[in-house]
Structures are given as C-alpha cells and as structure tokens.
Motif scaffolding. Sequence first.
Motif, short mmCIF file in Angstrom:
data_model
loop_
_atom_site.label_atom_id
_atom_site.label_comp_id
_atom_site.label_asym_id
_atom_site.label_seq_id
_atom_site.Cartn_x
_atom_site.Cartn_y
_atom_site.Cartn_z
N ALA A 3 1.94 0.21 -14.47
CA ALA A 3 0.66 -0.02 -13.79
C ALA A 3 0.71 0.50 -12.35
O ALA A 3 -0.24 1.12 -11.87
CB ALA A 3 0.33 -1.51 -13.80
N PHE A 4 1.83 0.25 -11.68
CA PHE A 4 2.01 0.72 -10.30
C PHE A 4 1.94 2.24 -10.23
O PHE A 4 1.22 2.81 -9.41
CB PHE A 4 3.34 0.19 -9.75
N GLU B 269 -3.46 8.04 -9.68
CA GLU B 269 -4.90 8.21 -9.49
C GLU B 269 -5.26 8.59 -8.05
O GLU B 269 -6.37 9.05 -7.79
CB GLU B 269 -5.63 6.93 -9.90
N LYS B 270 -4.33 8.39 -7.13
CA LYS B 270 -4.58 8.76 -5.74
C LYS B 270 -4.49 10.29 -5.61
O LYS B 270 -3.64 10.92 -6.22
CB LYS B 270 -3.59 8.07 -4.81
N GLY C 107 0.78 -1.23 0.00
CA GLY C 107 0.00 0.00 0.00
C GLY C 107 0.81 1.27 0.00
O GLY C 107 0.44 2.26 0.63
N VAL C 108 1.94 1.29 -0.72
CA VAL C 108 2.72 2.51 -0.85
C VAL C 108 1.85 3.54 -1.58
O VAL C 108 1.27 3.25 -2.61
CB VAL C 108 4.01 2.24 -1.67
N THR C 109 1.73 4.71 -1.01
CA THR C 109 0.88 5.73 -1.65
C THR C 109 1.64 7.00 -2.00
O THR C 109 1.28 7.69 -2.94
CB THR C 109 -0.30 6.12 -0.72
N GLU C 110 2.69 7.31 -1.27
CA GLU C 110 3.43 8.54 -1.56
C GLU C 110 4.55 8.23 -2.54
O GLU C 110 5.11 7.14 -2.55
CB GLU C 110 4.00 9.13 -0.27
N TYR C 111 4.89 9.23 -3.32
CA TYR C 111 5.91 9.02 -4.35
C TYR C 111 6.78 10.26 -4.39
O TYR C 111 6.29 11.36 -4.66
CB TYR C 111 5.23 8.79 -5.70
N LEU D 118 6.43 11.78 -10.11
CA LEU D 118 5.71 10.61 -10.57
C LEU D 118 5.40 10.73 -12.07
O LEU D 118 5.60 9.79 -12.83
CB LEU D 118 4.42 10.45 -9.76
N ALA D 119 4.92 11.90 -12.48
CA ALA D 119 4.60 12.12 -13.90
C ALA D 119 5.85 11.96 -14.77
O ALA D 119 5.79 11.36 -15.85
CB ALA D 119 3.98 13.50 -14.08
N GLU D 120 6.96 12.47 -14.29
CA GLU D 120 8.22 12.37 -15.03
C GLU D 120 8.65 10.90 -15.19
O GLU D 120 9.05 10.48 -16.28
CB GLU D 120 9.29 13.16 -14.27
N ASP D 121 8.57 10.14 -14.11
CA ASP D 121 8.95 8.72 -14.18
C ASP D 121 7.98 7.92 -15.05
O ASP D 121 8.40 7.04 -15.80
CB ASP D 121 9.05 8.11 -12.79
#
Length: 188
Positions: A158-159, A165-166, A127-131, A175-178
């Motif tokens: 997918a991950f 989406e969170k 349940g990792v939610t932060e990036y 996150l968008a860059e990766d």
Amino acid sequence: MGKLIGKTVAITLAAIVGLFAVVFGLVTLIKPVAIADMLYNAGLNDAALSFYEMQYNKTGSAEDLGALVTRLDAEKGGVKETEYAYALIFCDDFDSYVSSREKDFGGKEKTYEFFFDKYLLSLSVTGVTEYGVNNPVRRILDEKGDVITDKNLKLMQAFLTGLKEKEENAENDVLAEDLERINSLLGE
C-alpha cells in the motif's frame, strides 16, 4: 510565638519541597525510565516520552529503544518515530529484544509485525515521497525478509502503491521492482 510557628512551618515546607526537587533530579539523572513510567502511567504521555528518550540516549540499549518506540504515536511521533523505529529494527540486538518481548505481543511473529508496522506507518505519516536504492522498504526486504508477515507485506504494498502514484515516482524503476517483488511474495 505565632511568628515562630509560622517560620517553622515555612522552613519545613521549603525543606520538603527542596528535598523532593533534589530526589526528583537525582532519579532523573540516574534512572530516567522510572520517571518516564510514572508519568506514562499518570497519562502524561508527552512528558514521559522525553524521559524514555533520555533513558535511551543514556544507555543505547535495544530494550530502552523498544520502550520508546512502543510508546511513540505515529500521529505525534512522526519523524522521531520513524528514526527510532528504524534504529530499533536494524540494531544488533533487535532479534534478542523481540525474543524477550514475544510474550507481550502473542508470539515472535506478532512482535516483529508490530515493530515493522510501527515503522511503515510512521513512514506514511511523515510524508516520504522519494524512493531510491537506499530506501527503507528494500532494506527490510533484504535484511529482515525471513520474518516479514503478509500483513507487513500488504502495508509495504500500500505504501509503495501510494508512492508510485506521485508524479516524481511515475518512472521509478527501483520502486516498480520492489513493488513487483512484494506482489510475488504475496502471490499476486
């Protein structure tokens, strides 16, 4: 006479049980992996895992860490699997460990793929939610990019898509860059 035979039998049984306990204890201290293999082969996976963990903590070797990670189940291992899979992927001996196991997995690429998948799937389960900048996916892309397969990339995609989406990641530039980097590697 009957009491003597009864006492003899009781003492003999006690001695056998005591000897078994001593041998088991010594083997556990000296070579926990022997007990772990025995328990694993007997279907006592949860008990075996604690002995595999004990073996790794004793030696610190990639071989023992790999045995532990291979047997950890994402559903039950959760945080432990994530922690140990991460330690294996980024240990100094990972590449030589993969080379030693490639016959078991059908080639070097499949071996890398297996361990990256175990790690990425465990991240999803825990349940990792932060990036952020110091995230595991970016580190895999940066340090292990030359051995990542398309299957691994699709799992990462997918991950990251799920994380995006969170709500807390809606405006996450890292996150968008990766995700963009993974999409370009996949040719999308």
